[in-house]
Write a protein that holds these residues in place. Structure first.
Motif, short mmCIF file in Angstrom:
data_model
loop_
_atom_site.label_atom_id
_atom_site.label_comp_id
_atom_site.label_asym_id
_atom_site.label_seq_id
_atom_site.Cartn_x
_atom_site.Cartn_y
_atom_site.Cartn_z
N VAL A 45 0.84 -1.20 0.00
CA VAL A 45 0.00 0.00 0.00
C VAL A 45 0.88 1.26 0.00
N ILE A 46 2.18 1.09 0.17
CA ILE A 46 3.08 2.25 0.30
C ILE A 46 4.36 2.09 -0.54
N ALA A 47 4.54 0.92 -1.20
CA ALA A 47 5.74 0.71 -2.02
C ALA A 47 5.48 -0.41 -3.02
N ILE A 88 12.84 5.49 -6.60
CA ILE A 88 11.96 6.63 -6.85
C ILE A 88 11.19 6.89 -5.56
N GLU A 89 11.66 7.87 -4.81
CA GLU A 89 11.05 8.21 -3.53
C GLU A 89 10.06 9.35 -3.72
N VAL A 90 8.83 9.11 -3.31
CA VAL A 90 7.79 10.13 -3.40
C VAL A 90 7.77 10.92 -2.10
N PRO A 91 8.10 12.21 -2.13
CA PRO A 91 8.18 12.98 -0.89
C PRO A 91 6.81 13.25 -0.28
N SER A 92 6.80 13.38 1.02
CA SER A 92 5.54 13.61 1.75
C SER A 92 4.89 14.92 1.36
N HIS A 93 5.70 15.91 1.01
CA HIS A 93 5.10 17.20 0.65
C HIS A 93 4.39 17.14 -0.70
N ALA A 94 4.73 16.16 -1.51
CA ALA A 94 4.05 16.00 -2.80
C ALA A 94 2.81 15.12 -2.69
N VAL A 95 2.96 14.00 -1.97
CA VAL A 95 1.84 13.07 -1.76
C VAL A 95 1.86 12.66 -0.30
N SER A 96 0.83 12.99 0.43
CA SER A 96 0.76 12.61 1.84
C SER A 96 0.45 11.12 1.98
N VAL A 97 0.69 10.58 3.16
CA VAL A 97 0.32 9.19 3.42
C VAL A 97 -1.20 9.02 3.26
N ALA A 98 -1.95 10.01 3.71
CA ALA A 98 -3.41 9.94 3.58
C ALA A 98 -3.83 9.87 2.11
N HIS A 113 7.03 5.51 -0.96
CA HIS A 113 6.78 6.77 -0.28
C HIS A 113 7.90 7.06 0.71
N GLN A 114 8.16 8.34 0.92
CA GLN A 114 9.22 8.77 1.82
C GLN A 114 9.09 8.18 3.22
N GLU A 115 7.85 7.95 3.67
CA GLU A 115 7.63 7.45 5.03
C GLU A 115 7.38 5.94 5.09
N ALA A 116 7.68 5.23 4.01
CA ALA A 116 7.33 3.81 3.94
C ALA A 116 8.08 2.95 4.95
N PHE A 117 9.38 3.21 5.12
CA PHE A 117 10.22 2.31 5.90
C PHE A 117 10.79 2.99 7.14
#
Length: 447
Positions: free
Chosen positions: A252-254, A292-302, A264-268
Motif C-alpha cells: 500500500v506504500i511501495a 523513486i522516492e515520493v516525498p511527503s510534501h508532494a503526496v501525503s500518506v493519507a 513513499h518517503q515514510e514507507a520504511f
C-alpha cells in the motif's frame, strides 16, 4: 526471452460482498454493509488481466475458493442440512457468516510468498502459502491456496510447495504483499526484500492503533524455507506510523519491478540504512538500484492510502520500458495524479500510466497490486506449468460467459443465508475446475 514474470490474478468469487472484516484496512471498513456487485467485480478484474495479456505479458488466472466454508461451519458446531447450518450461523452472528463467505482470496498478493529458482540454493521455484492468521476470514484460506498453487505448478522437479507457517502472531505471514524482488532479468539472481511490521523476539517498535500483520520471524522463516542466500536477502521494517494510518501491507506504500523501487518517503523505518543495504547487495550482482522516492510534501500518506497509488503494478513491456498500472481513484486525487504525470515525464524507466476501473475491489480494500501474485520463472518452468491457467483470447471469452451464467449483480450480507447462493457458487466453481484443469482442489468441501 529466457526469463518471464507471470502475473497471477485472482478471479473474484461469487460471494463477494462488503462486510468490513479487515480492521486496519480503512477502505474495507468505510464500505461495510453496502451493496456489492460480484458480477461487475469479476468482470473488472478479468478486463485488467486481458489488457495486460494484450500488452504481451504472461497472465494467469487464480481460482476463487469455495464459500461459504462448510468445514469451518461444522467445526464450529453448526449442524444439519446446509440450509440449516447457514440459518444457524446467521442467527448466531451475521458477521460470522460473512467471515465464512468472504471472497478475500481474490487478493492473491496475500496467497503466498514466491522464491524464484534463480535465488534458491536447490534451483527450484518455492511457494509458501501465507497463514493470514491476523484475520479470521483469511486464516481459513491457506489449505485451499496450497492446493490451487499445486494444481498450477505441478512438477516437483521444478516446483516446491511449503505449507503455511504456524498460525500464531509470532509467525504472522501475509504473503507477497510484504515482499519485493529487485534485480535485472527475471531468471537471474536478484535481491529479495522482506518488509515486516513487527519483531516479536527481541522487541523493537510496533504500531499502536492498527496491528502489524507481518512479523520479522515469519519473513526469516520463509527465507530459510526458500533456501535464499543471505547475501541476496534484506529485511526491512515498515514504518509503524504509516501502519497506524491505514497502510496494512507494504504494497500500500511501495512497489517494485526489476531494478526499480517506487516508494513513499515514510514507507520504511530507518530507510537510509535499508536502501543502502539493498543498493550494496544489488551492486554485488552487477545491478543498480533505481529508487523513486515520493516525498511527503508532494503526496501525503493519507493521499496514498485513499488513492492506492502504490498498490499499483509496475510491469516491464516487451519494448523494455515500464508501465505503472493504477486504479481510477489515482486520477481523482489531484496531488497523486500530478505526481504520476511528472514521474512518467521524467527520466525514469516508467513512462506510461495505465488506468483501470477496479472500484468493486477497491471498496473492499484492494487495488491492482492486491489482485495479483508475481512469479518469476525461466523458460523451462513456464513450460512445466499447467497451460490451462494462462489467459488466452479463448479463455477470456470462456470466463466472461462463465461469469454471466453464474454471478449475481447485487449481494448484501443478508443474502449469504440463502442456500441457493451456495448452490450457485459451488456449481460455478465445479465448472471452473474443469475450465482451468485444477483436478480435485474443491473435493474436500463437497456438500
Amino acid at each position: 526471452m529466457s526469463g518471464y514474470e507471470i502475473n497471477i490474478d485472482g478471479l473474484v468469487g461469487p460471494t463477494h460482498h462488503y462486510a468490513g472484516l479487515s480492521f486496519g484496512n480503512e477502505a474495507s471498513t468505510a464500505h461495510r454493509y453496502q451493496a456489492a456487485n460480484p458480477k461487475l467485480a469479476a468482470q473488472q478484474g478479468l478486463l485488467k488481466m486481458w489488457a495486460l495479456t494484450e500488452m504481451g505479458l504472461s497472465q494467469a488466472v487464480f481460482a476463487p475458493q469455495q464459500r461459504p466454508h462448510l468445514p469451518t461451519l461444522r467445526q464450529l458446531g453448526f449442524y444439519g442440512t446446509t440450509a440449516q447450518m447457514l440459518q444457524q450461523a446467521y442467527r448466531y452472528s451475521p458477521d460470522l457468516l460473512s467471515n465464512l463467505c468472504s471472497g478475500s482470496s481474490m487478493w492473491t498478493a496475500n496467497a503466498a510468498t514466491v522464491g524464484p529458482s534463480a535465488d534458491s540454493r536447490d534451483g527450484r521455484l518455492h511457494f509458501t502459502a501465507a497463514n493470514l492468521n491476523n484475520k479470521f476470514h483469511r486464516s481459513i484460506e491457506h489449505h485451499s491456496t496450497s492446493q490451487i498453487l499445486a494444481a498450477m505448478f505441478r512438477d516437483e522437479e521444478y516446483f516446491c510447495h511449503h505449507q503455511a507457517l504456524p498460525a500464531v502472531a509470532l509467525f504472522g505471514d501475509e504473503g507477497a504483499a510484504n515482499h519485493n524482488r529487485l534485480g535485472g532479468r527475471y531468471d537471474r539472481p536478484s535481491v529479495q526484500v522482506f518488509v515486516y511490521g513487527q519483531q516479536h523476539l527481541g522487541g523493537g517498535v510496533a504500531p499502536t492503533r492498527y496491528p502489524a500483520r507481518q512479523s520479522l520471524e515469519a519473513s526469516q522463516a520463509i527465507a530459510r524455507l526458500h533456501e535464499l542466500n543471505p547475501a541476496q536477502t534484506v529485511f526491512v521494517q515498515q514504518n509503524p506510523a504509516v501502519i497506524d494510518q491505514g497502510v496494512f501491507h507494504n504494497d500500500v506504500i511501495a512497489v517494485s519491478n526489476q531494478q526499480v523501487l517506487f516508494y513513499h518517503q515514510e514507507a520504511f523505518l530507518n530507510s537510509t540504512v535499508a536502501l543502502a543495504e539493498i543498493e550494496q547487495k544489488m551492486a554485488a550482482l552487477g545491478e543498480q538500484l533505481i529508487a523513486i522516492e515520493v516525498p511527503s510534501h508532494a503526496v501525503s500518506v493519507a493521499d496514498a492510502v485513499a488513492s492506492y497509488v502504490f498498490n499499483s503494478q509496475l510491469i516491464s513491456r516487451p519494448d523494455g520500458k515500464m508501465s505503472i498500472v493504477v486504479p481510477q481513484e489515482a486520477t481523482e486525487n489531484i496531488a497523486v495524479w500530478q505526481y504520476l504525470k511528472q514521474m512518467v515525464a521524467a527520466d525514469y524507466p516508467i513512462d506510461e500510466i495505465k488506468v483501470f476501473d477496479l472500484r468493486e475491489s477497491m471498496r473492499n480494500g484492494g487495488g491492482p497490486a492486491c489482485l495479483r501474485l508475481r512469479v518469476a520463472v525461466n523458460a523451462a518452468e513456464r513450460q512445466a506449468m499447467n497451460p490451462r491457467v494462462f489467459l488466452t483470447a479463448e479463455l477470456f471469452e470462456q470466463l466472461n460467459q462463465w461469469i454471466e451464467r453464474h454471478y449475481r449483480d447485487r449481494l448484501l450480507q443478508q443474502d449469504l443465508v440463502d442456500p441457493q447462493l451456495l448452490q450457485e457458487s459451488y456449481r460455478a466453481l465445479d465448472e471452473l475446475t474443469q475450465i482451468l484443469d485444477l483436478g480435485s482442489v474443491y473435493a474436500f468441501q463437497q456438500l
